[in-house]
Design a protein around this motif. Structure first.
Motif, PDB file in Angstrom:
ATOM      1  N   SER A   1      63.242  52.537  92.152  1.00  0.00           N
ATOM      2  CA  SER A   1      62.419  52.726  93.647  1.00  0.00           C
ATOM      3  C   SER A   1      61.372  52.420  93.987  1.00  0.00           C
ATOM      4  O   SER A   1      60.622  51.598  94.716  1.00  0.00           O
TER       5      SER A   1
ATOM      6  N   ARG B   1      72.680  63.399  82.827  1.00  0.00           N
ATOM      7  CA  ARG B   1      74.347  62.854  83.388  1.00  0.00           C
ATOM      8  C   ARG B   1      74.743  63.677  84.181  1.00  0.00           C
ATOM      9  O   ARG B   1      74.990  64.048  86.080  1.00  0.00           O
TER      10      ARG B   1
ATOM     11  N   ARG C   1      73.295  65.437  88.904  1.00  0.00           N
ATOM     12  CA  ARG C   1      73.888  64.448  89.811  1.00  0.00           C
ATOM     13  C   ARG C   1      74.140  63.643  90.557  1.00  0.00           C
ATOM     14  O   ARG C   1      74.215  63.004  91.042  1.00  0.00           O
ATOM     15  N   GLY C   2      72.594  64.729  91.542  1.00  0.00           N
ATOM     16  CA  GLY C   2      72.427  63.509  92.580  1.00  0.00           C
ATOM     17  C   GLY C   2      71.758  62.168  91.798  1.00  0.00           C
ATOM     18  O   GLY C   2      70.856  61.438  92.746  1.00  0.00           O
ATOM     19  N   LEU C   3      70.923  61.774  90.760  1.00  0.00           N
ATOM     20  CA  LEU C   3      70.658  61.357  90.722  1.00  0.00           C
ATOM     21  C   LEU C   3      70.876  59.716  89.978  1.00  0.00           C
ATOM     22  O   LEU C   3      72.489  59.965  89.341  1.00  0.00           O
ATOM     23  N   GLY C   4      71.012  58.579  90.648  1.00  0.00           N
ATOM     24  CA  GLY C   4      71.408  57.214  90.111  1.00  0.00           C
ATOM     25  C   GLY C   4      71.262  56.918  88.880  1.00  0.00           C
ATOM     26  O   GLY C   4      70.271  57.620  87.735  1.00  0.00           O
TER      27      GLY C   4
ATOM     28  N   GLU D   1      67.927  56.149  87.688  1.00  0.00           N
ATOM     29  CA  GLU D   1      66.414  56.881  87.285  1.00  0.00           C
ATOM     30  C   GLU D   1      67.399  57.387  85.964  1.00  0.00           C
ATOM     31  O   GLU D   1      66.156  57.668  85.372  1.00  0.00           O
TER      32      GLU D   1
ATOM     33  N   ASP E   1      61.012  59.417  93.230  1.00  0.00           N
ATOM     34  CA  ASP E   1      62.257  60.480  93.445  1.00  0.00           C
ATOM     35  C   ASP E   1      61.567  61.276  93.194  1.00  0.00           C
ATOM     36  O   ASP E   1      61.028  62.157  92.128  1.00  0.00           O
ATOM     37  N   ARG E   2      61.553  62.597  94.160  1.00  0.00           N
ATOM     38  CA  ARG E   2      61.155  63.841  93.485  1.00  0.00           C
ATOM     39  C   ARG E   2      61.887  64.832  92.695  1.00  0.00           C
ATOM     40  O   ARG E   2      61.741  65.722  91.677  1.00  0.00           O
ATOM     41  N   GLN E   3      62.810  64.031  92.936  1.00  0.00           N
ATOM     42  CA  GLN E   3      64.209  64.741  91.662  1.00  0.00           C
ATOM     43  C   GLN E   3      64.134  64.824  90.297  1.00  0.00           C
ATOM     44  O   GLN E   3      64.189  65.129  89.275  1.00  0.00           O
TER      45      GLN E   3
ATOM     46  N   GLU F   1      82.136  63.366  94.449  1.00  0.00           N
ATOM     47  CA  GLU F   1      81.062  64.201  94.341  1.00  0.00           C
ATOM     48  C   GLU F   1      79.755  63.984  94.886  1.00  0.00           C
ATOM     49  O   GLU F   1      78.997  65.027  95.053  1.00  0.00           O
TER      50      GLU F   1
ATOM     51  N   ILE G   1      77.594  67.365  95.068  1.00  0.00           N
ATOM     52  CA  ILE G   1      76.356  67.664  94.961  1.00  0.00           C
ATOM     53  C   ILE G   1      75.433  68.145  96.382  1.00  0.00           C
ATOM     54  O   ILE G   1      74.689  68.365  96.110  1.00  0.00           O
TER      55      ILE G   1
ATOM     56  N   GLY H   1      66.010  65.696  99.300  1.00  0.00           N
ATOM     57  CA  GLY H   1      65.588  65.430  97.559  1.00  0.00           C
ATOM     58  C   GLY H   1      66.733  65.589  96.968  1.00  0.00           C
ATOM     59  O   GLY H   1      66.773  66.054  95.972  1.00  0.00           O
ATOM     60  N   MET H   2      67.962  65.650  97.218  1.00  0.00           N
ATOM     61  CA  MET H   2      68.894  65.645  96.238  1.00  0.00           C
ATOM     62  C   MET H   2      69.800  65.572  95.745  1.00  0.00           C
ATOM     63  O   MET H   2      71.028  64.774  94.886  1.00  0.00           O
ATOM     64  N   VAL H   3      69.570  63.596  96.655  1.00  0.00           N
ATOM     65  CA  VAL H   3      70.293  62.043  96.694  1.00  0.00           C
ATOM     66  C   VAL H   3      68.932  61.432  96.117  1.00  0.00           C
ATOM     67  O   VAL H   3      68.276  61.283  96.708  1.00  0.00           O
ATOM     68  N   SER H   4      68.735  60.776  95.755  1.00  0.00           N
ATOM     69  CA  SER H   4      68.021  59.366  94.451  1.00  0.00           C
ATOM     70  C   SER H   4      68.150  58.671  95.635  1.00  0.00           C
ATOM     71  O   SER H   4      69.785  58.056  95.555  1.00  0.00           O
ATOM     72  N   LEU H   5      67.249  57.599  95.637  1.00  0.00           N
ATOM     73  CA  LEU H   5      67.749  56.323  96.142  1.00  0.00           C
ATOM     74  C   LEU H   5      68.533  55.503  94.943  1.00  0.00           C
ATOM     75  O   LEU H   5      69.378  54.926  95.361  1.00  0.00           O
ATOM     76  N   GLY H   6      69.207  55.065  93.548  1.00  0.00           N
ATOM     77  CA  GLY H   6      69.365  54.910  93.211  1.00  0.00           C
ATOM     78  C   GLY H   6      70.822  55.215  93.623  1.00  0.00           C
ATOM     79  O   GLY H   6      72.215  55.141  93.467  1.00  0.00           O
ATOM     80  N   LYS H   7      71.334  56.988  93.413  1.00  0.00           N
ATOM     81  CA  LYS H   7      72.238  57.723  93.450  1.00  0.00           C
ATOM     82  C   LYS H   7      72.806  57.020  95.212  1.00  0.00           C
ATOM     83  O   LYS H   7      73.924  56.920  94.989  1.00  0.00           O
TER      84      LYS H   7
ATOM     85  N   GLU I   1      74.500  53.798  94.956  1.00  0.00           N
ATOM     86  CA  GLU I   1      75.799  54.125  93.879  1.00  0.00           C
ATOM     87  C   GLU I   1      76.767  54.444  94.991  1.00  0.00           C
ATOM     88  O   GLU I   1      78.293  54.158  95.286  1.00  0.00           O
TER      89      GLU I   1
END
Lengths: 156, 303
Positions: free
Chosen positions: A14, A74, A78-81, A84, A102-104, B27, B31, B269-275, B278
């Motif tokens: 990011s 992971r 689950r909200g992280l790619g 990250e 990213d906050r999370q 998914e 989430i 804020g539950m889903v990141s940019l990378g997610k 994806e």
């Protein structure tokens, strides 16, 4: 000296994307030259957008311990790619700071005990203070920094 | 199991993104805490050994389902994409050129009903494919047996004929068409302009409308053939006669349930940019730009 000026940092996508989109990627590369670690997951993600970061040391996960950590994270987050998660794993096992917007991801890094977690604003403050010191040494105030900061504010 | 509407086997370059989309949708629901919020569509299992009249069965299922969805038997469906999406049916559209695939469906207790529609087809075809595949998901659930992709069925296969019948009755209920016919045409001789009026009202193709009128004996077969020929004279074989605008699909896509969940996840804020990248199967730059435009949208709305 600002804390970011010395430690190695594990960057996530990011942050790089934000620098890329504002045309400031070379500036970023320069600021972290020689101490920028990048998970290969981040490298892959950036590769899809044809973004290459010069001077970043690519860190693949090689040990079972790292892979287990990554897999568990992971499942839990689950909200992280993948990028990250890779960035957090590299920061954890290479004792680096984590650089993410990213906050999370920042919360997760705190949870897993990563000492220092920073975002683009911290980078800007660090760069700004460095430039200020330099300009003070040179005896004049830099004029480019405020405009650069407002550019980042727009981006965030 | 996957099913192609035409005799073609679903190409692998389509199956994989479809599978990815189904999993990504589920998914995302998990989430943001929206999984299993909506009831899956009911199971009207067709059993070839028990049900001796498959077409009548499909007709009854279509009317029963309209009733369950609160549509009754008189009103044409304004936006089928929106209707199904609001009920948690996972719908995906993508342009697949050079393939005779109109639609594909999958069903599992975990993912629910998932339907892919080929966006390369006419709007009318897409609407019909959606209804057809939904019919499969209601009546032929026990045939979705394998996780491995299966070939499409022959056009005249009993299950395909049933799904067609479901689609026809669901989109153009007999009672509704009779009422419209009586009201708007009555004893006058039917012309092409009347077909256009009715196809637009029910949002189906002109050919399907003529067939439906003939099947219900509202128009004699001979008259139906005349209308058919007249339309074919003026129609590009690959295009729909007086096509519907794709506005209704755009309207749904711009505010689909998936997009809404994604926005909520990302901005909350539950889903990141990378997610996000994806789940959407897009690059990070595309993801970042989408996020920025959403943020702008919201800040404008709040201003």
């Amino acid at each position: 000296m600002h804390k970011l000026e010395t430690t190695s940092v594990s960057v996530d996508s990011s942050v790089v994307v934000d620098f890329h989109l504002t045309g400031n990627l070379p500036f970023f590369e320069n600021a972290f030259a020689g101490r920028m670690l990048m998970s290969d997951f981040v490298e892959d993600e950036l590769g899809e957008s044809q973004i290459r970061v010069l001077g970043a040391e690519i860190i693949p996960l090689t040990k079972d311990e790292e892979w287990n950590f990554f897999a568990q994270l992971r499942k839990r987050k689950r909200g992280l790619g993948a990028g990250e998660l890779g960035g957090i794993t590299v920061a954890k096992f290479d004792n680096a700071s984590l650089l993410t917007n990213d906050r999370q991801a920042r919360q997760t890094a705190d949870e897993v005990g990563i000492g220092q977690v920073v975002c683009v604003l911290d980078v800007l403050v660090s760069m700004w203070s460095s430039e200020e010191k330099l300009s003070n040494k040179l005896g004049h105030q830099t004029t480019c920094t405020p405009s650069r900061a407002s550019q980042w504010n727009k981006c965030l | 199991m996957y099913r192609a509407l035409a005799d073609a086997v679903a190409p692998s370059d389509l199956r994989l993104p479809f599978e990815h989309s189904c999993k990504a949708y589920r998914e995302l629901e998990e989430i943001v805490g929206e999984a299993d919020i909506l009831l899956p569509p009911p199971d009207y299992t067709f059993n070839p050994g028990v049900h001796s009249k498959p077409i009548q069965f499909a007709t009854q299922v279509a009317y029963s389902e309209r009733d369950r969805l609160g549509l009754g038997l008189l009103e044409p469906i304004e936006n089928l994409f929106r209707l199904f999406d609001d009920r948690g049916i996972k719908i995906f559209r993508r342009v697949i050129e050079d393939h005779d695939v109109y639609g594909i469906s999958a069903f599992s207790p975990e993912y629910g009903a998932c339907i892919f529609v080929n966006a390369a087809n006419t709007v009318e075809r897409q609407i019909f494919s959606l209804a057809h595949e939904y019919g499969h998901a209601l009546m032929h659930r026990s045939f979705y047996k394998s996780t491995a992709p299966a070939a499409g069925l022959a056009k005249d296969h009993e299950l395909e004929l049933m799904a067609n019948q479901f689609g026809v009755c669901f989109l153009v209920p007999e009672l509704s068409l009779r009422e419209v016919y009586l009201r708007d045409i009555g004893d006058k001789q039917i012309g092409v302009e009347d077909v256009v009026h009715m196809k637009r009202l029910f949002r189906v193709s002109a050919k399907m409308m003529i067939e439906r009128l003939s099947d219900l004996s509202l128009v004699p077969r001979k008259e139906g053939s005349r209308l058919f020929e007249e339309i074919e004279k003026h129609q590009d074989p690959k295009k729909e006669f007086v096509p519907l605008s794709d506005e209704l699909i755009k309207e749904w896509e711009d505010n689909s349930r998936f997009l809404h969940l994604l926005k909520r996840g990302l901005l909350g804020g539950m889903v990141s940019l990378g997610k996000f990248a994806e789940l959407m199967n897009v690059s990070l730059v595309e993801a970042r730009q989408a996020v920025q435009s959403w943020r702008k949208e919201i800040s404008f709305a709040q201003a």
